[in-house]
Design a protein around this motif. Sequence first.
Motif, PDB file in Angstrom:
ATOM      1  N   ARG A 186       0.828  -1.205   0.000  1.00 41.50           N
ATOM      2  CA  ARG A 186       0.000   0.000   0.000  1.00 41.50           C
ATOM      3  C   ARG A 186       0.868   1.265   0.000  1.00 41.50           C
ATOM      4  O   ARG A 186       0.559   2.248  -0.676  1.00 41.50           O
ATOM      5  CB  ARG A 186      -0.919   0.014   1.225  1.00 41.50           C
ATOM      6  N   TYR A 187       1.976   1.220   0.746  1.00 40.04           N
ATOM      7  CA  TYR A 187       2.871   2.377   0.795  1.00 40.04           C
ATOM      8  C   TYR A 187       3.445   2.661  -0.591  1.00 40.04           C
ATOM      9  O   TYR A 187       3.406   3.792  -1.086  1.00 40.04           O
ATOM     10  CB  TYR A 187       3.999   2.137   1.794  1.00 40.04           C
ATOM     11  N   TYR A 188       4.008   1.616  -1.236  1.00 44.49           N
ATOM     12  CA  TYR A 188       4.584   1.803  -2.564  1.00 44.49           C
ATOM     13  C   TYR A 188       3.513   2.233  -3.567  1.00 44.49           C
ATOM     14  O   TYR A 188       3.749   3.091  -4.423  1.00 44.49           O
ATOM     15  CB  TYR A 188       5.228   0.502  -3.063  1.00 44.49           C
ATOM     16  N   ASN A 189       2.326   1.645  -3.444  1.00 45.84           N
ATOM     17  CA  ASN A 189       1.233   1.959  -4.347  1.00 45.84           C
ATOM     18  C   ASN A 189       0.819   3.434  -4.234  1.00 45.84           C
ATOM     19  O   ASN A 189       0.498   4.074  -5.240  1.00 45.84           O
ATOM     20  CB  ASN A 189       0.040   1.043  -4.033  1.00 45.84           C
ATOM     21  N   PHE A 196       5.041  -5.137  -9.205  1.00 42.28           N
ATOM     22  CA  PHE A 196       5.863  -5.721  -8.142  1.00 42.28           C
ATOM     23  C   PHE A 196       6.255  -7.153  -8.499  1.00 42.28           C
ATOM     24  O   PHE A 196       5.499  -7.870  -9.157  1.00 42.28           O
ATOM     25  CB  PHE A 196       5.088  -5.752  -6.822  1.00 42.28           C
ATOM     26  N   PHE A 197       7.460  -7.532  -8.034  1.00 44.25           N
ATOM     27  CA  PHE A 197       7.835  -8.938  -8.134  1.00 44.25           C
ATOM     28  C   PHE A 197       8.136  -9.465  -6.739  1.00 44.25           C
ATOM     29  O   PHE A 197       8.956  -8.885  -6.014  1.00 44.25           O
ATOM     30  CB  PHE A 197       9.032  -9.160  -9.061  1.00 44.25           C
ATOM     31  N   ILE A 198       7.438 -10.531  -6.357  1.00 46.68           N
ATOM     32  CA  ILE A 198       7.664 -11.154  -5.052  1.00 46.68           C
ATOM     33  C   ILE A 198       8.899 -12.033  -5.181  1.00 46.68           C
ATOM     34  O   ILE A 198       8.846 -13.131  -5.743  1.00 46.68           O
ATOM     35  CB  ILE A 198       6.432 -11.967  -4.606  1.00 46.68           C
ATOM     36  N   ASP A 199      10.026 -11.545  -4.684  1.00 49.38           N
ATOM     37  CA  ASP A 199      11.325 -12.175  -4.916  1.00 49.38           C
ATOM     38  C   ASP A 199      11.730 -13.164  -3.830  1.00 49.38           C
ATOM     39  O   ASP A 199      12.918 -13.331  -3.527  1.00 49.38           O
ATOM     40  CB  ASP A 199      12.407 -11.098  -5.062  1.00 49.38           C
ATOM     41  N   ASP A 200      10.759 -13.846  -3.241  1.00 53.41           N
ATOM     42  CA  ASP A 200      11.073 -14.911  -2.298  1.00 53.41           C
ATOM     43  C   ASP A 200      11.789 -16.044  -3.041  1.00 53.41           C
ATOM     44  O   ASP A 200      11.621 -16.198  -4.258  1.00 53.41           O
ATOM     45  CB  ASP A 200       9.791 -15.485  -1.689  1.00 53.41           C
ATOM     46  N   ASP A 201      12.547 -16.852  -2.313  1.00 51.03           N
ATOM     47  CA  ASP A 201      13.113 -18.056  -2.928  1.00 51.03           C
ATOM     48  C   ASP A 201      11.985 -18.882  -3.527  1.00 51.03           C
ATOM     49  O   ASP A 201      12.129 -19.467  -4.598  1.00 51.03           O
ATOM     50  CB  ASP A 201      13.874 -18.881  -1.886  1.00 51.03           C
ATOM     51  N   VAL A 202      10.869 -18.946  -2.815  1.00 51.22           N
ATOM     52  CA  VAL A 202       9.651 -19.584  -3.299  1.00 51.22           C
ATOM     53  C   VAL A 202       8.522 -19.148  -2.367  1.00 51.22           C
ATOM     54  O   VAL A 202       8.744 -18.886  -1.187  1.00 51.22           O
ATOM     55  CB  VAL A 202       9.783 -21.125  -3.313  1.00 51.22           C
ATOM     56  N   ILE A 220      -6.567  -2.793  -3.703  1.00 51.40           N
ATOM     57  CA  ILE A 220      -5.260  -2.314  -4.152  1.00 51.40           C
ATOM     58  C   ILE A 220      -5.031  -2.847  -5.553  1.00 51.40           C
ATOM     59  O   ILE A 220      -4.988  -4.066  -5.763  1.00 51.40           O
ATOM     60  CB  ILE A 220      -4.144  -2.775  -3.203  1.00 51.40           C
ATOM     61  N   LYS A 221      -4.892  -1.960  -6.508  1.00 43.85           N
ATOM     62  CA  LYS A 221      -4.789  -2.341  -7.912  1.00 43.85           C
ATOM     63  C   LYS A 221      -3.324  -2.363  -8.354  1.00 43.85           C
ATOM     64  O   LYS A 221      -2.707  -1.308  -8.534  1.00 43.85           O
ATOM     65  CB  LYS A 221      -5.593  -1.374  -8.786  1.00 43.85           C
ATOM     66  N   ILE A 222      -2.778  -3.555  -8.499  1.00 47.72           N
ATOM     67  CA  ILE A 222      -1.379  -3.709  -8.920  1.00 47.72           C
ATOM     68  C   ILE A 222      -1.267  -4.901  -9.860  1.00 47.72           C
ATOM     69  O   ILE A 222      -2.222  -5.670 -10.042  1.00 47.72           O
ATOM     70  CB  ILE A 222      -0.441  -3.937  -7.711  1.00 47.72           C
ATOM     71  N   PHE A 223      -0.080  -5.076 -10.458  1.00 49.66           N
ATOM     72  CA  PHE A 223       0.291  -6.286 -11.173  1.00 49.66           C
ATOM     73  C   PHE A 223       1.502  -6.889 -10.458  1.00 49.66           C
ATOM     74  O   PHE A 223       2.368  -6.150  -9.967  1.00 49.66           O
ATOM     75  CB  PHE A 223       0.664  -5.994 -12.629  1.00 49.66           C
ATOM     76  N   TYR A 243      -5.052 -14.205 -10.003  1.00 47.79           N
ATOM     77  CA  TYR A 243      -5.141 -13.372 -11.211  1.00 47.79           C
ATOM     78  C   TYR A 243      -6.019 -12.154 -10.962  1.00 47.79           C
ATOM     79  O   TYR A 243      -5.692 -11.040 -11.409  1.00 47.79           O
ATOM     80  CB  TYR A 243      -5.682 -14.197 -12.377  1.00 47.79           C
ATOM     81  N   SER A 244      -7.113 -12.340 -10.260  1.00 50.36           N
ATOM     82  CA  SER A 244      -8.031 -11.219  -9.996  1.00 50.36           C
ATOM     83  C   SER A 244      -7.368 -10.128  -9.167  1.00 50.36           C
ATOM     84  O   SER A 244      -7.753  -8.955  -9.235  1.00 50.36           O
ATOM     85  CB  SER A 244      -9.283 -11.722  -9.280  1.00 50.36           C
ATOM     86  N   ALA A 245      -6.342 -10.514  -8.377  1.00 53.72           N
ATOM     87  CA  ALA A 245      -5.625  -9.541  -7.549  1.00 53.72           C
ATOM     88  C   ALA A 245      -4.485  -8.854  -8.289  1.00 53.72           C
ATOM     89  O   ALA A 245      -3.833  -7.963  -7.742  1.00 53.72           O
ATOM     90  CB  ALA A 245      -5.071 -10.228  -6.303  1.00 53.72           C
ATOM     91  N   GLY A 246      -4.234  -9.271  -9.535  1.00 48.09           N
ATOM     92  CA  GLY A 246      -3.171  -8.647 -10.329  1.00 48.09           C
ATOM     93  C   GLY A 246      -2.018  -9.559 -10.655  1.00 48.09           C
ATOM     94  O   GLY A 246      -1.055  -9.134 -11.305  1.00 48.09           O
ATOM     95  N   GLY A 247      -2.083 -10.825 -10.235  1.00 46.97           N
ATOM     96  CA  GLY A 247      -1.032 -11.768 -10.598  1.00 46.97           C
ATOM     97  C   GLY A 247      -1.018 -11.995 -12.101  1.00 46.97           C
ATOM     98  O   GLY A 247      -2.073 -12.239 -12.690  1.00 46.97           O
ATOM     99  N   ARG A 248       0.149 -11.889 -12.715  1.00 51.24           N
ATOM    100  CA  ARG A 248       0.242 -12.065 -14.162  1.00 51.24           C
ATOM    101  C   ARG A 248       1.351 -13.019 -14.591  1.00 51.24           C
ATOM    102  O   ARG A 248       1.285 -13.608 -15.659  1.00 51.24           O
ATOM    103  CB  ARG A 248       0.460 -10.694 -14.853  1.00 51.24           C
ATOM    104  N   VAL A 249       2.381 -13.181 -13.756  1.00 50.23           N
ATOM    105  CA  VAL A 249       3.506 -14.048 -14.115  1.00 50.23           C
ATOM    106  C   VAL A 249       3.790 -15.013 -12.975  1.00 50.23           C
ATOM    107  O   VAL A 249       3.906 -14.601 -11.812  1.00 50.23           O
ATOM    108  CB  VAL A 249       4.787 -13.226 -14.407  1.00 50.23           C
TER     109      VAL A 249
END
Length: 419
Positions: A186-189, A196-202, A220-223, A243-249
Motif C-alpha cells: 500500500r505504501y509503494y502503491n 511488483f515482483f515477489i522475490d522470495d526463494d519460493v 489495491i490495484k497492482i500487477f 489473477y483477480s488480484a493482479g497476478g500475471r507471471v
Amino acid sequence: PIASGFENLFEDDIKIISQINPDFVGFSVFCAEQLPYSVILAKIIKEKLNLPVIFGGAFMSYLDIQEFLGFFDFIDFVISREGEIGIVEFAKNFLKKTFDNVPGLYSRQMGKILFNNEKFIENLDCLPFPDFSDFKLERYLLPFPVLPVIFSRGCFWKRCTFCTYYKHYPVSYKTKSIKKFIAEIRYYNSKGIRHFFIDDDVISALDLNAISTALNKNKIKIFFGAIVRPEGDFSCKVLKNIYSAGGRVLLWGVESSCQRILDLMNKGTRIKYIKSILKSSNENGFHNHLFMIQGFPTQTEAEIHKDIKFLQEKRDFIHSFYIHRFYLAPGSYIFYNLKKFKINSIKALPLYTSIKNKTTLHSVAFAFEGGIKLNWKRIKSKEAKMFKRFKNASIQAFEPAEHSHILLHASRNQSLKAD
C-alpha cells in the motif's frame, strides 16, 4: 593499480562517493555476476579515497569468507548471511572502532581475520521495509518501475537434493504477516508504483492466495509476479483469485519433465500434475515461465532431449523458460552423498586466480565426474534445431529476459482502474 582506461568506467561512481563523503562504503552482492564490478570498484575506492570497505549480501553466503578476505586484501569487513542487525550495529560502532558485538562480522584485526557469532531475525514484521527514496527509478531500463518485495525467507519445502538456498537463512522458514506485507504494498502503491515482483526463494500457493485475497479486499490495484512450485494447491479457484488480484507471471520451478530425475531431485512433484497445473495457469491468464535444469547427475542425453521436446510441444501454455546448467553446490544433499548419485570425483572450480600471489579464490560450484558423459555440443545443436522454427515466438524471445520485463510484457495494455 587499476589500468587507467578501465578505471574510467567507474568515474561516475567515484565522483558520487566523493560528494557524499561517507565514513565507509558498503557493497551488497546478490549474485556472482555482481562480484567482479563490486570488487574492482572497491579496489578503486581504496586506492583513490582510502575509505573502509564492507561487503555483504546473499552471494557472500556461498563463499569461504576467510579465503575471500585473504584474496582481496583491500576489503576490510564482511557481514555474513542476514545482515540487517549486523550492519546497524556496525554503523553504530564504526567511529568507536569497537566491533566485538557486531553479529556476523568478519574483520581484520592485528593481522588476523576474526569472526563474530551471527544473530538471526526471528520476526520479519519487526523489519522496516525499504522506501527506495534514494533511487531514481525513472533511470532504470523499464517503461514502468517494478519493485522487488519479500514476503518470506528460506524455503518451506527445503528438501531438494541440489539446493543450498538454506545457507542464506539457516533458521526455520519464516514469513511476514499478511497485514505487514499489505501495508508495504500500500505504501509503494501510494507513491505511484503499480508493478511488483515477489522475490522470495519460493512462495506457497496458500500464502499467495491469502495475499491476493487481502489485495482484493483492500482494493489495491497492482500487477505482480512470483516464484512458485507446481503443486496441487494451485487449483483453478486459487489461480483465479491470484489473477483477480493482479497476478500475471508465475515462475515455476519445474526442473525436469522426467519423473526419474524429479524423484532424484526430491522435488515432491509429479510430471502429470505439472502439465495440468501449467495448462490451468495459462487458461486463467498467467504467463508461465519455467526453470529447467540440464546436466543433473545420472541424467542422460535422451532425458535432456525429452525436456527440450516438452518445452516445444507444450508451447501453448509454456510462454518462456530458462535452462540452468547443473552445478554441484557444496553443502547440498548431493555433495554429501556422492555415491548415491554415481559421482566418482569432484573438483573445486577457481573463481579468480592471482598470478602475483599464486593464490586462488574458489567458485561456489564444483565440477564432477560420473558414470554418464554428456556431449554438450551435440545437445546444443539438437536444441537449436528444435527451437529454430519458433525463434520469433515469445518462448524463444524471453529465454534470457529479466523477470521485470516479463511482468511488464504480461500486463501490457491492461487497466488498473477500480471496477
